[in-house]
Design a protein around this motif. Structure first.
Motif, PDB file in Angstrom:
ATOM      1  N   UNK A 182       0.834  -1.197   0.000  1.00  0.00           N
ATOM      2  CA  UNK A 182       0.000   0.000   0.000  1.00  0.00           C
ATOM      3  C   UNK A 182       0.874   1.254   0.000  1.00  0.00           C
ATOM      4  N   UNK A 183       1.906   1.220   0.827  1.00  0.00           N
ATOM      5  CA  UNK A 183       2.788   2.382   0.887  1.00  0.00           C
ATOM      6  C   UNK A 183       4.197   1.957   1.246  1.00  0.00           C
ATOM      7  N   UNK A 203       7.606   3.694   3.212  1.00  0.00           N
ATOM      8  CA  UNK A 203       8.193   4.796   3.986  1.00  0.00           C
ATOM      9  C   UNK A 203       9.711   4.718   3.859  1.00  0.00           C
ATOM     10  N   UNK A 250      13.162   6.163   6.031  1.00  0.00           N
ATOM     11  CA  UNK A 250      13.659   6.802   7.237  1.00  0.00           C
ATOM     12  C   UNK A 250      15.178   6.792   7.199  1.00  0.00           C
ATOM     13  N   UNK A 255      11.869  10.400   9.830  1.00  0.00           N
ATOM     14  CA  UNK A 255      11.063  10.223   8.630  1.00  0.00           C
ATOM     15  C   UNK A 255      11.572  11.101   7.492  1.00  0.00           C
ATOM     16  N   UNK A 272       7.069   9.408   2.433  1.00  0.00           N
ATOM     17  CA  UNK A 272       6.185   8.266   2.279  1.00  0.00           C
ATOM     18  C   UNK A 272       5.643   8.286   0.858  1.00  0.00           C
ATOM     19  N   UNK A 320      16.411   3.176   6.106  1.00  0.00           N
ATOM     20  CA  UNK A 320      15.477   2.059   6.220  1.00  0.00           C
ATOM     21  C   UNK A 320      14.252   2.323   5.358  1.00  0.00           C
ATOM     22  N   UNK A 323       4.007  -1.359   4.179  1.00  0.00           N
ATOM     23  CA  UNK A 323       2.781  -1.874   4.787  1.00  0.00           C
ATOM     24  C   UNK A 323       1.864  -2.406   3.702  1.00  0.00           C
ATOM     25  N   UNK A 376       4.025  -1.620  10.146  1.00  0.00           N
ATOM     26  CA  UNK A 376       5.082  -1.237   9.224  1.00  0.00           C
ATOM     27  C   UNK A 376       6.224  -2.233   9.399  1.00  0.00           C
TER      28      UNK A 376
END
Lengths: 115, 111
Positions: free
Chosen positions: B29-30, B32, B34, B44, B47, B87, B91, B99
């Protein structure tokens, strides 16, 4: 002005002891998390709470018990500490009900060392 | 379920470019991204939601190819401040709260 604050920053204790880590966020977020980062830097989710309700409970030993008295606080209590519990524990928070789809803000971590 | 990051480590001179890849075996779905500096908390960066969009943060940008279930982070004209461990976190559509992070890519930028 710290957004996500954890206490203590360092925790050195002996095997078998019980300890707690506290986390507070002042961002008004609805979702809070506990992560464990081991010596290889692998970041693994342990628990997630949304509005004080437990949403995620990964395969974590039941010696670990999170508690969220309100949506701004998430504490972690660990019973009968073992050598393998040595790690850095990060608290994080995110806004909204769909936590994983939002940026997560991390605290500075608690470095737990078991002697 | 944990995404796979590559490379594990990269060493750059200031001004050089690098690409970090993050791939998953499941539909995402997404994604991220970091960055964590030594002894500090992960911070962060950006995203990316499914849709193949690109985002940027300073001279760091990323893309998300949902068909390949892969995201790439581009470090352009690297600066000393870019050093750290990057990193990716992914998700799934079926899990709104979890996550899963990759093992990280350590970036060292030298003068």
């Amino acid at each position: 002005d710290t957004a996500v604050s954890q206490t203590p920053k360092y925790l050195v204790t002996q095997m078998g002891n019980d300890k707690s880590i506290k986390c507070e966020q002042n961002l008004g977020h609805d979702t809070m998390y506990w992560y464990k980062q081991d010596s290889k830097k692998f970041l693994k989710i342990m628990f997630s709470y949304n509005n004080k309700e437990l949403i995620i409970n990964e395969t974590v030993p039941n010696r670990f018990s999170p508690k969220s008295p309100d949506k701004a606080h998430l504490n972690l209590h660990i019973n009968s500490l073992e050598l393998g519990d040595s790690a850095v524990y990060f608290c994080a928070s995110s806004k909204g009900g769909l936590g994983a789809h939002q940026p997560q803000h991390f605290g500075d971590g608690t470095r737990l060392s078991i002697l | 379920q944990q995404p796979v990051q590559s490379p594990q480590a990269v060493i750059l001179r200031e001004g050089e470019d690098a690409v970090i890849n993050c791939s998953s075996s499941k539909a995402l779905y997404s994604v991220h991204w970091y960055r964590q500096k030594h002894g500090e908390a992960p911070v962060f960066l950006m995203i990316l939601l499914k849709g193949g969009e690109q985002k940027g943060h300073e001279k760091i940008s990323a893309s998300f190819n949902e068909k390949k279930q892969q995201s790439s982070l581009y470090l352009t004209a690297s600066q000393l401040s870019y050093s750290g461990t990057y990193f990716c976190g992914t998700d799934l559509p079926s899990n709104d709260y979890k996550l899963s992070f990759g093992a990280g890519t350590t970036v060292t930028v030298r003068a």
